[in-house]
Motif scaffolding. Structure first.
Motif, PDB file in Angstrom:
ATOM      1  N   MET A  28      93.902  32.888  46.568  1.00 54.36           N
ATOM      2  CA  MET A  28      92.655  33.315  47.197  1.00 54.36           C
ATOM      3  C   MET A  28      91.518  32.484  46.623  1.00 54.36           C
ATOM      4  O   MET A  28      91.633  31.936  45.518  1.00 54.36           O
ATOM      5  CB  MET A  28      92.389  34.805  46.951  1.00 54.36           C
ATOM      6  CG  MET A  28      93.389  35.740  47.587  1.00 54.36           C
ATOM      7  SD  MET A  28      92.877  37.498  47.502  1.00 54.36           S
ATOM      8  CE  MET A  28      92.934  37.786  45.725  1.00 54.36           C
ATOM      9  N   ALA A  29      90.419  32.397  47.371  1.00 52.81           N
ATOM     10  CA  ALA A  29      89.266  31.638  46.896  1.00 52.81           C
ATOM     11  C   ALA A  29      88.025  32.087  47.653  1.00 52.81           C
ATOM     12  O   ALA A  29      88.111  32.489  48.817  1.00 52.81           O
ATOM     13  CB  ALA A  29      89.475  30.134  47.087  1.00 52.81           C
ATOM     14  N   PRO A  30      86.859  32.008  47.008  1.00 51.12           N
ATOM     15  CA  PRO A  30      85.613  32.305  47.728  1.00 51.12           C
ATOM     16  C   PRO A  30      85.348  31.238  48.776  1.00 51.12           C
ATOM     17  O   PRO A  30      85.933  30.147  48.740  1.00 51.12           O
ATOM     18  CB  PRO A  30      84.552  32.267  46.626  1.00 51.12           C
ATOM     19  CG  PRO A  30      85.155  31.427  45.547  1.00 51.12           C
ATOM     20  CD  PRO A  30      86.633  31.676  45.604  1.00 51.12           C
ATOM     21  N   GLU A  31      84.487  31.550  49.717  1.00 48.27           N
ATOM     22  CA  GLU A  31      84.220  30.631  50.823  1.00 48.27           C
ATOM     23  C   GLU A  31      83.822  29.247  50.332  1.00 48.27           C
ATOM     24  O   GLU A  31      84.293  28.236  50.865  1.00 48.27           O
ATOM     25  CB  GLU A  31      83.126  31.207  51.724  1.00 48.27           C
ATOM     26  CG  GLU A  31      82.850  30.360  52.953  1.00 48.27           C
ATOM     27  CD  GLU A  31      81.869  31.004  53.912  1.00 48.27           C
ATOM     28  OE1 GLU A  31      81.574  30.394  54.945  1.00 48.27           O
ATOM     29  OE2 GLU A  31      81.410  32.130  53.620  1.00 48.27           O
ATOM     30  N   THR A  74      88.579  24.545  51.037  1.00 45.67           N
ATOM     31  CA  THR A  74      88.436  23.303  51.796  1.00 45.67           C
ATOM     32  C   THR A  74      89.098  23.398  53.160  1.00 45.67           C
ATOM     33  O   THR A  74      88.913  22.512  53.990  1.00 45.67           O
ATOM     34  CB  THR A  74      89.049  22.126  51.016  1.00 45.67           C
ATOM     35  OG1 THR A  74      90.443  22.416  50.756  1.00 45.67           O
ATOM     36  CG2 THR A  74      88.322  21.923  49.694  1.00 45.67           C
ATOM     37  N   GLN A  75      89.892  24.444  53.382  1.00 43.17           N
ATOM     38  CA  GLN A  75      90.569  24.633  54.662  1.00 43.17           C
ATOM     39  C   GLN A  75      90.307  26.050  55.161  1.00 43.17           C
ATOM     40  O   GLN A  75      90.337  26.994  54.372  1.00 43.17           O
ATOM     41  CB  GLN A  75      92.084  24.423  54.522  1.00 43.17           C
ATOM     42  CG  GLN A  75      92.483  23.037  54.049  1.00 43.17           C
ATOM     43  CD  GLN A  75      93.994  22.927  53.867  1.00 43.17           C
ATOM     44  OE1 GLN A  75      94.756  23.729  54.387  1.00 43.17           O
ATOM     45  NE2 GLN A  75      94.431  21.937  53.121  1.00 43.17           N
ATOM     46  N   GLY A  97     100.860  23.774  58.118  1.00 38.55           N
ATOM     47  CA  GLY A  97     100.477  24.134  59.479  1.00 38.55           C
ATOM     48  C   GLY A  97     101.567  23.847  60.501  1.00 38.55           C
ATOM     49  O   GLY A  97     101.971  24.741  61.265  1.00 38.55           O
ATOM     50  N   PRO A  98     102.079  22.599  60.569  1.00 38.88           N
ATOM     51  CA  PRO A  98     103.163  22.317  61.515  1.00 38.88           C
ATOM     52  C   PRO A  98     104.415  23.158  61.264  1.00 38.88           C
ATOM     53  O   PRO A  98     105.098  23.553  62.216  1.00 38.88           O
ATOM     54  CB  PRO A  98     103.442  20.823  61.291  1.00 38.88           C
ATOM     55  CG  PRO A  98     102.160  20.283  60.748  1.00 38.88           C
ATOM     56  CD  PRO A  98     101.582  21.372  59.912  1.00 38.88           C
ATOM     57  N   ALA A  99     104.725  23.418  60.000  1.00 40.58           N
ATOM     58  CA  ALA A  99     105.916  24.211  59.692  1.00 40.58           C
ATOM     59  C   ALA A  99     105.755  25.645  60.192  1.00 40.58           C
ATOM     60  O   ALA A  99     106.703  26.244  60.705  1.00 40.58           O
ATOM     61  CB  ALA A  99     106.169  24.204  58.187  1.00 40.58           C
ATOM     62  N   ALA A 110      95.723  25.738  48.482  1.00 43.79           N
ATOM     63  CA  ALA A 110      96.649  26.110  47.418  1.00 43.79           C
ATOM     64  C   ALA A 110      98.013  26.484  47.985  1.00 43.79           C
ATOM     65  O   ALA A 110      99.056  26.110  47.432  1.00 43.79           O
ATOM     66  CB  ALA A 110      96.075  27.270  46.614  1.00 43.79           C
ATOM     67  N   VAL A 111      98.024  27.217  49.096  1.00 40.98           N
ATOM     68  CA  VAL A 111      99.294  27.603  49.714  1.00 40.98           C
ATOM     69  C   VAL A 111     100.047  26.362  50.199  1.00 40.98           C
ATOM     70  O   VAL A 111     101.262  26.244  50.023  1.00 40.98           O
ATOM     71  CB  VAL A 111      99.064  28.594  50.875  1.00 40.98           C
ATOM     72  CG1 VAL A 111     100.397  28.994  51.514  1.00 40.98           C
ATOM     73  CG2 VAL A 111      98.331  29.839  50.387  1.00 40.98           C
TER      74      VAL A 111
END
Length: 207
Positions: free
Chosen positions: A83-86, A90-91, A99-101, A192-193
């Motif tokens: 998790m990250a603040p807004e 970066t994404q 994304g494609p996977a 990160a994911v």
């Protein structure tokens, strides 16, 4: 060496308004710290048994404690990291290799979101929903986990998970778990994911 509570990579109020500061502080300093304490105690007791100083008849009990508290420690460490603040994201959606996977597995990003949130909302009692990489098939899975370790898919690598124990959301959302899981979607650190997905695939290719 003892396990220690990791520092959060952001302030307790950094995920507002989606996850409130008081919940983050209690979740981190009380609940996660409790899992760290329980894990260290289980390790100590199992070591005592192995050295002949402990009660061997309690091996099963302390092994279960190790699994539960160890799972809690690992799960929460990943939870904070993904998790990250807004300002720190970066994404805004899964891109990179992930994304494609996800599109290949679930047909679309929106369908992945629907499946993931449905899994989270339907966990019976306390637990988690996870996106995992399966090194055997090379594919992605959405799974549920009860407690901190039950129903874990052996060998699968967790990439992102949402904690649906009540302590993760009850101060702000009360019994509205689905409101919380939808809010969680706004703070996912997709970079990160994606990095974890790339690392998991790389490790699988070297097996």
């Amino acid at each position: 060496m003892a396990f220690t509570l990791p520092k959060l990579p952001y302030a307790y109020d950094a995920l507002e308004p989606h996850i409130d500061a008081k919940t983050m502080e209690i979740h981190h300093t009380k609940h996660h710290q409790g899992y760290v304490n329980g894990l260290n105690k289980a390790v100590r007791e199992l070591r005592r048994i192995a050295e002949g100083d402990g009660d061997a008849s309690l091996t099963k009990h302390w092994a279960r404690e190790l699994a539960f508290h160890g799972g809690g420690h690992i799960n929460h460490t990943l939870f904070w990291y993904t998790m990250a603040p807004e300002a720190g994201r970066t994404q805004r959606e899964p891109t990179g290799e992930l994304g494609p996977a996800l599109r290949e597995t679930f047909g679309s990003l929106e369908n992945f979101r629907r499946v993931f949130l449905a899994a989270a909302d339907a966990v019976e009692g306390s637990g988690w929903a996870w996106l995992m990489f399966d090194p055997v098939s090379g594919g992605l899975l959405v799974t549920q986990m009860e407690k901190q370790q039950d129903l874990y898919v052996t060998g699968a690598v967790p990439l992102m998970g949402v904690d649906v124990w009540e302590h993760a959301y009850y101060l702000k959302y009360q019994n509205r778990r689905s409101d919380y899981t939808k809010a969680y979607w706004n703070v996912v650190n997709w970079a990160a994911v994606d990095a974890m997905y790339i690392a998991a695939r790389g490790a699988a290719s070297r097996m």
